[in-house]
Motif scaffolding. Structure first.
Motif, PDB file in Angstrom:
ATOM      1  N   THR A   1       0.837  -1.204   0.000  1.00 24.79           N
ATOM      2  CA  THR A   1       0.000   0.000   0.000  1.00 24.79           C
ATOM      3  C   THR A   1       0.867   1.248   0.000  1.00 24.79           C
ATOM      4  OG1 THR A   1      -1.807  -1.129   1.160  1.00 24.79           O
ATOM      5  CG2 THR A   1      -1.759   1.280   1.283  1.00 24.79           C
ATOM      6  N   GLU A   2       1.928   1.227   0.794  1.00 20.02           N
ATOM      7  CA  GLU A   2       2.856   2.361   0.857  1.00 20.02           C
ATOM      8  C   GLU A   2       3.515   2.605  -0.506  1.00 20.02           C
ATOM      9  OE1 GLU A   2       4.663   5.396   3.243  1.00 20.02           O
ATOM     10  OE2 GLU A   2       3.170   3.898   3.824  1.00 20.02           O
ATOM     11  N   LEU A   3       3.929   1.544  -1.149  1.00 26.69           N
ATOM     12  CA  LEU A   3       4.545   1.657  -2.472  1.00 26.69           C
ATOM     13  C   LEU A   3       3.549   2.205  -3.492  1.00 26.69           C
ATOM     14  CD1 LEU A   3       6.408  -1.780  -2.476  1.00 26.69           C
ATOM     15  CD2 LEU A   3       7.530   0.453  -2.555  1.00 26.69           C
ATOM     16  N   HIS A   4       2.321   1.716  -3.422  1.00 21.48           N
ATOM     17  CA  HIS A   4       1.287   2.144  -4.364  1.00 21.48           C
ATOM     18  C   HIS A   4       0.944   3.617  -4.175  1.00 21.48           C
ATOM     19  CE1 HIS A   4      -2.220   1.895  -6.965  1.00 21.48           C
ATOM     20  NE2 HIS A   4      -2.941   2.436  -6.002  1.00 21.48           N
ATOM     21  N   GLN A   5       0.777   4.023  -2.926  1.00 21.01           N
ATOM     22  CA  GLN A   5       0.413   5.416  -2.651  1.00 21.01           C
ATOM     23  C   GLN A   5       1.505   6.382  -3.094  1.00 21.01           C
ATOM     24  OE1 GLN A   5      -0.500   5.346   1.555  1.00 21.01           O
ATOM     25  NE2 GLN A   5      -2.641   4.791   1.210  1.00 21.01           N
ATOM     26  N   ARG A   6       2.746   5.963  -2.966  1.00 18.98           N
ATOM     27  CA  ARG A   6       3.868   6.828  -3.368  1.00 18.98           C
ATOM     28  C   ARG A   6       4.220   6.661  -4.847  1.00 18.98           C
ATOM     29  NH1 ARG A   6       6.646   8.994   1.011  1.00 18.98           N
ATOM     30  NH2 ARG A   6       6.021   8.166   3.060  1.00 18.98           N
ATOM     31  N   GLU A   7       3.535   5.708  -5.511  1.00 18.39           N
ATOM     32  CA  GLU A   7       3.745   5.437  -6.938  1.00 18.39           C
ATOM     33  C   GLU A   7       5.213   5.116  -7.224  1.00 18.39           C
ATOM     34  OE1 GLU A   7       1.565   7.829  -9.810  1.00 18.39           O
ATOM     35  OE2 GLU A   7       0.480   8.791  -8.174  1.00 18.39           O
ATOM     36  N   VAL A   8       5.766   4.266  -6.358  1.00 23.84           N
ATOM     37  CA  VAL A   8       7.137   3.789  -6.524  1.00 23.84           C
ATOM     38  C   VAL A   8       7.080   2.414  -7.186  1.00 23.84           C
ATOM     39  CG1 VAL A   8       9.213   3.018  -5.318  1.00 23.84           C
ATOM     40  CG2 VAL A   8       8.011   5.072  -4.545  1.00 23.84           C
ATOM     41  N   LYS A   9       7.875   2.245  -8.244  1.00 27.81           N
ATOM     42  CA  LYS A   9       7.897   0.987  -8.981  1.00 27.81           C
ATOM     43  C   LYS A   9       9.008   0.082  -8.435  1.00 27.81           C
ATOM     44  CE  LYS A   9       6.723   3.590 -13.150  1.00 27.81           C
ATOM     45  NZ  LYS A   9       7.219   3.991 -14.504  1.00 27.81           N
ATOM     46  N   VAL A  10       8.679  -1.178  -8.214  1.00 31.56           N
ATOM     47  CA  VAL A  10       9.676  -2.145  -7.742  1.00 31.56           C
ATOM     48  C   VAL A  10      10.255  -2.898  -8.937  1.00 31.56           C
ATOM     49  CG1 VAL A  10      10.091  -4.204  -6.352  1.00 31.56           C
ATOM     50  CG2 VAL A  10       8.519  -2.430  -5.520  1.00 31.56           C
ATOM     51  N   VAL A  11      11.573  -2.858  -9.062  1.00 37.70           N
ATOM     52  CA  VAL A  11      12.270  -3.615 -10.103  1.00 37.70           C
ATOM     53  C   VAL A  11      13.253  -4.545  -9.400  1.00 37.70           C
ATOM     54  CG1 VAL A  11      13.860  -3.507 -12.060  1.00 37.70           C
ATOM     55  CG2 VAL A  11      12.028  -1.805 -11.835  1.00 37.70           C
ATOM     56  N   ALA A  12      13.123  -5.837  -9.659  1.00 34.58           N
ATOM     57  CA  ALA A  12      13.992  -6.842  -9.030  1.00 34.58           C
ATOM     58  C   ALA A  12      14.752  -7.603 -10.103  1.00 34.58           C
ATOM     59  CB  ALA A  12      13.161  -7.807  -8.186  1.00 34.58           C
ATOM     60  N   LEU A  13      16.032  -7.834  -9.888  1.00 34.42           N
ATOM     61  CA  LEU A  13      16.838  -8.551 -10.866  1.00 34.42           C
ATOM     62  C   LEU A  13      16.339  -9.970 -11.079  1.00 34.42           C
ATOM     63  CD1 LEU A  13      20.520  -7.438 -10.114  1.00 34.42           C
ATOM     64  CD2 LEU A  13      18.686  -6.227 -11.304  1.00 34.42           C
ATOM     65  N   ASP A  14      15.701 -10.564 -10.063  1.00 25.59           N
ATOM     66  CA  ASP A  14      15.199 -11.928 -10.198  1.00 25.59           C
ATOM     67  C   ASP A  14      13.764 -11.988 -10.714  1.00 25.59           C
ATOM     68  OD1 ASP A  14      13.951 -10.987  -7.895  1.00 25.59           O
ATOM     69  OD2 ASP A  14      14.073 -12.900  -6.837  1.00 25.59           O
ATOM     70  N   LEU A  15      13.230 -10.839 -11.160  1.00 22.45           N
ATOM     71  CA  LEU A  15      11.867 -10.781 -11.693  1.00 22.45           C
ATOM     72  C   LEU A  15      11.899 -10.042 -13.040  1.00 22.45           C
ATOM     73  CD1 LEU A  15       8.867 -11.347 -11.303  1.00 22.45           C
ATOM     74  CD2 LEU A  15       8.693  -9.231  -9.972  1.00 22.45           C
ATOM     75  N   PRO A  16      12.241 -10.763 -14.118  1.00 24.94           N
ATOM     76  CA  PRO A  16      12.411 -10.126 -15.428  1.00 24.94           C
ATOM     77  C   PRO A  16      11.203  -9.322 -15.902  1.00 24.94           C
ATOM     78  CG  PRO A  16      13.326 -12.336 -15.475  1.00 24.94           C
ATOM     79  CD  PRO A  16      12.614 -12.192 -14.157  1.00 24.94           C
ATOM     80  N   THR A  17       9.992  -9.735 -15.530  1.00 32.99           N
ATOM     81  CA  THR A  17       8.820  -8.973 -15.966  1.00 32.99           C
ATOM     82  C   THR A  17       8.793  -7.572 -15.367  1.00 32.99           C
ATOM     83  OG1 THR A  17       7.492  -9.958 -14.183  1.00 32.99           O
ATOM     84  CG2 THR A  17       7.384 -11.013 -16.353  1.00 32.99           C
ATOM     85  N   SER A  18       9.537  -7.366 -14.273  1.00 34.72           N
ATOM     86  CA  SER A  18       9.562  -6.034 -13.656  1.00 34.72           C
ATOM     87  C   SER A  18      10.493  -5.086 -14.400  1.00 34.72           C
ATOM     88  CB  SER A  18       9.996  -6.132 -12.188  1.00 34.72           C
ATOM     89  OG  SER A  18      11.371  -6.478 -12.084  1.00 34.72           O
TER      90      SER A  18
END
Length: 206
Positions: A86-103
């Motif tokens: 919820t915190e990430l969504h409200q701040r509109e911060v995108k999560v990019v992970a090296l182990d998650l290529p779709t990100s």
């Protein structure tokens, strides 16, 4: 769009900066700028992580939170994970992970349809990997408890050996009125460790 790299290790003995070069290489390959790097030695099972929330406080709309693996961000319970999501969504911060290529698509310009589609896919994948990370944490804790119980029953368990030299140094820094942040940078100790030493050393709080 700026990148904010987050590096975490669970204990003081582990190197939280281990994956720094990988994150920097990922950003460089995509022409991204790492605005700042946040490093802490805290359990991923804790929601209260000072450096993570400093990152979120610093972040602007559309910024990227870059991590090596999803478990570096979360080994949280379902309730705590939802609070962080919820915190990430409200701040509109995108999560990019090296182990998650779709990100990775979040680290490149895209049209509205593609962006929304991958946002939905990544949200689902983040939930799945966060649940897997929590299960792995619970399984390891259970095996550890079983091993300790067996060792105690056989008279072999001694517990973790305290780093007396380092902890004495932390106590000296506390008496010298150094800030906890300064002590963390100097020793690599977690805030929990510093708090424990401050609490048990009467001369510091007297």
């Amino acid at each position: 769009m700026l990148v904010r790299a987050y590096l975490r290790a669970s204990t003081d003995e582990q190197d939280a900066t281990r994956a720094r070069a990988q994150l920097e290489a990922f950003a460089e390959e995509r022409g991204l700028i790492i605005a700042s790097t946040y490093i802490e030695n805290e359990s991923g099972a804790k929601l209260a992580r000072p450096e993570l929330f400093r990152l979120l406080s610093d972040a602007r709309k559309g910024d990227i939170l870059l991590i090596e693996q999803v478990d570096r961000l979360s080994r949280l319970t379902a309730d705590d994970w939802q609070k962080l999501r919820t915190e990430l969504h409200q701040r509109e911060v995108k999560v990019v992970a090296l182990d998650l290529p779709t990100s990775w698509i979040s680290a490149a310009p895209s049209d509205e349809f593609t962006g929304r589609m991958f946002e939905a896919i990544n949200g689902m994948m983040l939930d799945v990997l966060a649940a897997v990370a929590r299960k792995d944490y619970d399984d390891r804790r259970r095996r550890q408890a079983q091993g300790q119980a067996k060792a105690k029953a056989e008279g072999r368990y001694r517990g973790r050996v305290e780093d007396v030299k380092r902890n004495d140094g932390i106590a000296s820094m506390l008496r010298a009125k150094m800030s906890w942040t300064q002590i963390q940078h100097a020793t690599g100790a977690s805030r929990a460790t510093i708090a424990k030493i401050a609490k048990r050393d009467v001369s510091i709080t007297a």
